[in-house]
Structure formats: structure tokens, C-alpha cells
Design an enzyme around this catalytic site. Structure first.
Site, short mmCIF file in Angstrom:
data_model
loop_
_atom_site.label_atom_id
_atom_site.label_comp_id
_atom_site.label_asym_id
_atom_site.label_seq_id
_atom_site.Cartn_x
_atom_site.Cartn_y
_atom_site.Cartn_z
N LYS A 427 9.95 1.97 2.39
CA LYS A 427 10.95 2.23 3.43
C LYS A 427 12.08 1.20 3.41
O LYS A 427 13.10 1.36 4.11
CB LYS A 427 10.28 2.28 4.80
CG LYS A 427 9.37 3.48 4.98
CD LYS A 427 8.67 3.48 6.31
CE LYS A 427 7.84 4.75 6.51
NZ LYS A 427 6.79 4.93 5.49
N ASN A 466 2.87 4.88 1.36
CA ASN A 466 1.82 5.04 2.36
C ASN A 466 0.44 4.84 1.75
O ASN A 466 0.21 5.20 0.59
CB ASN A 466 1.88 6.44 2.98
CG ASN A 466 3.19 6.67 3.72
OD1 ASN A 466 3.45 6.05 4.73
ND2 ASN A 466 4.01 7.56 3.19
#
Length: 652
Positions: A427, A466
Site C-alpha cells: 500500500k 496481504n
């Protein structure tokens, strides 16, 4: 109704008697029963030898002392060979071998004694018949007792019908699973299914082996409730192909642990669990490099910040396996620290570990701990990572993610820590949210400090996507929604994310950190991105549910700051391969310390004043590619790690 009540009463009585009896009393009961069986066996042996036998006839009386001696020898041999050690209810094939050994040894001992003494002679046919009858009676009566007790308890506990299951995999694990389920009244195995054509129509554990092509018909014919996948050693690709085929059957699929869990001794093959989406999202892992795993840990003092978090706690588990001199757990949450500390205490009792409460922004506290325990390696995993929460609370996000990293890095330099590894995120690439921007600023800090002249600490960063089952991940949230039969909430039908198991990510972080020379950003090969909507569909099907009929998928819209697609790198041309096939290295744009430091002070001041507008302005100055999301976020083409790999390999 009366019959069921009587059955339950009988079962309760049997269980009460069994529980009240000690092991010695149970042994004595079996021994007494065996003595009776020995007398029946010798009597029958004489009957077979002399056609008919009267207990007081002249045929039997001449041998009465020999018979009594034989009945004395047998119990002694049975006890010596361990016939009374196995728990009767769970005795397996080894019990039969023990019985054969006990009978052969007892008969052999009597023959040897008769030969040595000369006058103790029984007809040879009587000895043979006695041995065979003894074996038959001892084994048969024990099996009868076990069958009777299990049947009574099964009938008494059947408030509901047992789950009817088909076992996929007729190998060693499947056979062991079927044998285990024979004692588990909650499940009833119906048949085997296996891809191996040589096993088709064969019988294993009393069950027929069928072809997978017959599965749909089998489920209907036998009214199966679920499928148990018993193939722990099969490769991930094969397992995924099998699961893909099973999804169309609309029947719950369960599995046994993987072979590594079984071999480690932590889990037994009989431990059945629901098939999870992790079984589909997993990848074939490359064996870790032992040298890289130990390089910054073995015999050294290691500190992990955020030790109670998803990544931090797994780092602690992996570090504990590498024999560190000391493992320092640094964590702000008391409960999280207590949880990981207790787990390590139970799993690694000889590990020298220290639990320390504190904030990474508290330089005085962190410096004293690093100095006290002479830390050699710092893994900085402490961070706020939930995008919507940080978006709504930007000031704490800055103080924890940016100031916390700055403080931890300064402490490492001050205390002369040789190695410092920052745990970053995908991110941070072209961030559309404050959390991603804070992590990119944290990377800029580490890059700038690594380039400062005279810096003795080796600073490196590891960036990945993730991890499965981390706090806040969609997988546990979907799992809860399915269990409650609530609509599954997906923010956007086209959203994609990278996924990796937490243990694999932690091992790769350790190995990447060991390869650092200073200032590198390491990227982990996350495989191909997964569409979240498809993930939800797969989880529903693996639960045996039908979309729209049993459960709904609800599109809720993107949350503040969310991207449709995540990236691992701004420019794939900067990626190069390393000695590890799943770790890549990149050198991205950086800001020199003399320019970065004043900007950081402005950012920290805005955070201390809780000025959200100023925080965003300062973040844009530090991270020009930071573009706060406004309404619907446009799709950004993801640069897959597979593409990075292909390019890196081509440049070698």
C-alpha cells in the site's frame, strides 16, 4: 422410545463402571477372563483330539497337572508380552500381533519345559489345537467386547444421525482416517474416491474405492453430507485442481492437516478441519535457506517491535526456531504481549525471551531496552495498518507509523544495532490512503538514514501484500459471515489483492533482511493477485452453500482510501533478482536526509496539533505520488510479482 431409554441407561451404567474401575482392576478383569478362556481352549483341544471329552473321564484326568501348569504359564507370558497394556477400546492391528506373540511364546515355553523335564508330555495335536483355540478366543472375545461397548455408546449418543462422509484419497492418510472414523460416532465413512486408477473397485478398510468421475452419483446415491480430503502430502497445484472440481458439487469439503504439520508431531492426521480459502490461495513454497534464516538471529539478541501483531508474532515464532541468544518482545498492547509471551513459553520453554511493554515513539524506553539486552537485530513490525481506521484517525497514524519508525531507527543508530529491518506494505506504492502514505514516508526515513555517512546500522525494508488470517483480513471476516449465514460484504466486484501465508511471509522477511547491504527495498513474490469477489464465491461453495439460495454477496462500495488494485513497485525496471527465487530487490526514489528532516518536523507538528488538512498537505510534499481517493477509485493496473520475476530473470 422405551428401547432408546433402556439403551442409554445401559450405556450410562457401562461408562460408570468403566470410569470407576482403575487400570489395575481392568487388567485383573481381563486376566480373569483369559484364565476362563484358557480352560475352555484346553478342554476344546482335548475334545478335538479325542472326539469327545468328559471332564472327569479317564481321558482327561492323567493330564490334569499338565493342564494346570499350562494355565499358570499362559497368564504369566501374556503379562510379560504386554497383552494387558493396550486400551481395549482403541486397540488396533498391533494388538493382533501381540496376541499371536503371547500365544506362541506361552505354547513354546510349555513345550520347552516338557522337553527339559521329560515327563510333562501332552499330545502334539492337543498343543496345536490349544494354541489356535486360545488365539481365536482371546482375540474374538476382545473384539466382541469392543464392538458391544462401542455399539451401545453409539446408540446412546445418537441424538442425531452421524455425518455421512466420502473420503477423497485412499492412501495412507485416507486409510488411517477411515480407521479413526470407525471409532468416531459423529461420522460414518461411506466410500473412498481416488485419482489412482489402480485402486478403483478395490476395498480398503471395508470401503470401496471409486473414480472421481462417479462422485456426483455417489453423493446422490449414498446421501453424503460432506467430502473429507485426505491427501496431506499432495502438492499445492494438484490440491487446488481437486478443490476446483469439488466446488461444483455444492457439498461441504473438509480436510486433514498438511504433511508438514503431521510430521512435526503437532497435529494428527485424524484432526479434521473445514477446507479454508487458504488451501486455494496458498502457493508451492521454496525451501528456506537455513544460512539466511540464521544469519541475523542465531546466537544473537533480537528485538521485534509490534511483537503481538499478526506479522510480529509470527516473526517471533520463526525467530525462536533459530536459537537466538535472547528474544525481546516489544509491544504496546498488554494483552497482545501476554498472548505471544505465553505461547512462546509453552512452545519453546528453553527460549531466553523478555516481554517489554512500550511505544515505539518512546525513544527513552526503547533505547534503554536495546542497550540493556545488547540487541543485534531489530525487526520493526509495529504499525497501524487498517486503512479506514487510519484514514479516520490520521494524527495517530502519523505518530505511530512515521514517528515510531523514526524513533526506532534513531535508537538503533544510537545503540549501535548492526541490523534494522522495516516491515513495509504494497500500500506504500502510489498510495491513495493515509496508511499507505505513512508507510512510504517510513521507507523514505530508512532510505535516508541508510545513506547518511557514518551510519553503522544496516537498514533494509521488506515490502509485501496481504497475509492470510491477519487481523482485519477479508478471509476471517468472510468466514464469520458464512458461519452466521449473513450476506458476504464485498466492497467492489473488481477489487484484487495479493495474498501470502503469514509463516511464509515471516520467513521471507528474515531471509530478505539477511541479504541487505543497506538501503534496499526487498519485494516478496506474492504470486498473482486474487479477485476478492471470486474469493467470496469460492468460500461459499467450499462450505456447501449455494449463492442467492443460501447466502447473498452484497457489494458495499469502496471504503475511504481503498484502491481497486495494489502494486508492489512503482517501476518494474528497478527490480532485480536475488539469491532467493521469491525475493527481489529494488532501489526506488529517495530524499536526502537534510531535505527530509525539516519536512518530517512539519509533519509531526501537524500530527501533534491533530490538523488533518495539514497532515495531508505534508504527506503530498513528502510523497508526490500520494493521491487521496475521491469517490470511486479508478482501476490501476497492478504490476504482478510474476512479471517482476520474469523481467528480473531475463536481466540476469
Amino acid at each position: 422410545m422405551m428401547q432408546h431409554w433402556l439403551t442409554k441407561k445401559l450405556a450410562a451404567t457401562i461408562q460408570k463402571v468403566a470410569v470407576s474401575m482403575s487400570r489395575q482392576q481392568k487388567h485383573f478383569f481381563l486376566l480373569s477372563l483369559d484364565v476362563i478362556l484358557f480352560m475352555v481352549a484346553i478342554y476344546g483341544a482335548f475334545g478335538l483330539r479325542f472326539s469327545s471329552v468328559d471332564p472327569i473321564s479317564e481321558t482327561l484326568l492323567p493330564y490334569i497337572w499338565l493342564i494346570l501348569l499350562l494355565i499358570v504359564i499362559k497368564p504369566l507370558v501374556f503379562m510379560a508380552t504386554g497383552m494387558y497394556r493396550p486400551v481395549l477400546r482403541y486397540a488396533g492391528l498391533e494388538f493382533l500381533f501381540t496376541a499371536v506373540k503371547a500365544v506362541l511364546v506361552s505354547s513354546g515355553a510349555f513345550v520347552l519345559l516338557a522337553y527339559l523335564l521329560g515327563f510333562l508330555r501332552l499330545p502334539r495335536s492337543v498343543l496345536v489345537n490349544d494354541a489356535l483355540l486360545t488365539l481365536f478366543l482371546v482375540v474374538g472375545v476382545r473384539l466382541l467386547i469392543r464392538w458391544f461397548v462401542n455399539t451401545i455408546i453409539c446408540l446412546a449418543s445418537q441424538n442425531k444421525a452421524p455425518e455421512r462422509v466420502i473420503i477423497y484419497g485412499a492412501g495412507t492418510a485416507g486409510s488411517q482416517l477411515a480407521r479413526t472414523l470407525a471409532h468416531n460416532h459423529a461420522c460414518k465413512p461411506l466410500a473412498f474416491v481416488d485419482d489412482d486408477t489402480s485402486l478403483h473397485n478395490q476395498i480398503i478398510q471395508g470401503l470401496i474405492v471409486y473414480s472421481p468421475k462417479q462422485l456426483s452419483r455417489l453423493i446422490a446415491q449414498k446421501s453424503a453430507d460432506s467430502i473429507l480430503l485426505a491427501m496431506p502430502s499432495v502438492g499445492w497445484t494438484t490440491k487446488r485442481d481437486i478443490l476446483d472440481r469439488l466446488q461444483s458439487l455444492s457439498i461441504p469439503v473438509k480436510t486433514v492437516p498438511c504433511i508438514s504439520e503431521i510430521l512435526s508431531g503437532k497435529i494428527s492426521v485424524k484432526e479434521i478441519r473445514d477446507i479454508d480459502i487458504a488451501d486455494l490461495l496458498g502457493r508451492e513454497e521454496v525451501a528456506p535457506d537455513p544460512e539466511l534464516l540464521k544469519m541475523n538471529i542465531g546466537g544473537k539478541s533480537v528485538l521485534v517491535t509490534g511483537a503481538g501483531g499478526s506479522i510480529g508474532s509470527e516473526l517471533c515464532r520463526q525467530i525462536a526456531k533459530q536459537d537466538p541468544k535472547c528474544l525481546v518482545l516489544y509491544e504496546l498492547s498488554e494483552f497482545a504481549l501476554y498472548t505471544i509471551d505465553m505461547e512462546l513459553a509453552e512452545t519453546y520453554p528453553s527460549l531466553n525471551r523478555v516481554g517489554c511493554l512500550g511505544s515505539v515513539a518512546d525513544k527513552s524506553r526503547l533505547s534503554s531496552i536495546i542497550s540493556q539486552y545488547r540487541v543485534d537485530t531489530v525487526y520493526h513490525a509495529a504499525a497501524y495498518k487498517h486503512v479506514p481506521l487510519v484514514e479516520a484517525n490520521p494524527a495517530p497514524g502519523i505518530l505511530n507509523n512515521v514517528l515510531g519508525t523514526f524513533s526506532a531507527a534513531q535508537c538503533a543508530i544510537k545503540c549501535g544495532v548492526p541490523s534494522f529491518v522495516l516491515i513495509s506494505t504494497d500500500k506504500a506504492v502510489r498510495p491513495t490512503n493515509i496508511m499507505g502514505a505513512t508507510k512510504r514516508v517510513a521507507e523514505l526515513i530508512i532510505q535516508a538514514l541508510a545513506d547518511r555517512p557514518g551510519t553503522s546500522t544496516c537498514f533494509t525494508m521488506v515490502r509485501f501484500g496481504n497475509v492470510l488470517d491477519s487481523s482485519g483480513s477479508v478471509v476471517p471476516r468472510f468466514r464469520k459471515q458464512i458461519a452466521a449465514r449473513q450476506p458476504i460484504t464485498v466492497t467492489h466486484p473488481e477489487m484484487t489483492r495479493y495474498f501470502m501465508s503469514i509463516p511464509e511471509a515471516a520467513r521471507l522477511v528474515i531471509q530478505a533482511g539477511a541479504m541487505g547491504k543497506g538501503g534496499e527495498i526487498f519485494l516478496l513474490d506474492m504470486g498473482e493477485p486474487v479477485r476478492i469477489y471470486d474469493l467470496a464465491v469460492q468460500m461459499i461453495k467450499l462450505s456447501g452453500l449455494v449463492i442467492k439460495r443460501d447466502i447473498e454477496i452484497k457489494i458495499t462500495g469502496l471504503r475511504p482510501g481503498e484502491k481497486l488494485h495494489e502494486e508492489l513497485l512503482v517501476d518494474s525496471a528497478n527490480a532485480r533478482s536475488t539469491k532467493h527465487p521469491k525475493i527481489f530487490c529494488a532501489r526506488e526514489s529517495k530524499i536526502h536526509w537534510e531535505f527530509l528532516q525539516p519536512r518530517l518536523e512539519e509533519l509531526f507538528e501537524a500530527a501533534r496539533c491533530n490538523d488533518s488538512a495539514s497532515i495531508k498537505q505534508e504527506l503530498k510534499k513528502l510523497v508526490p505520488e500520494y493521491m487521496p481517493a475521491k469517490g470511486e477509485v479508478k482501476s490501476i493496473r497492478a504490476i504482478t510479482s510474476s512479471g517482476i520475476m520474469a523481467k528480473a530473470v531475463g536481466e540476469k
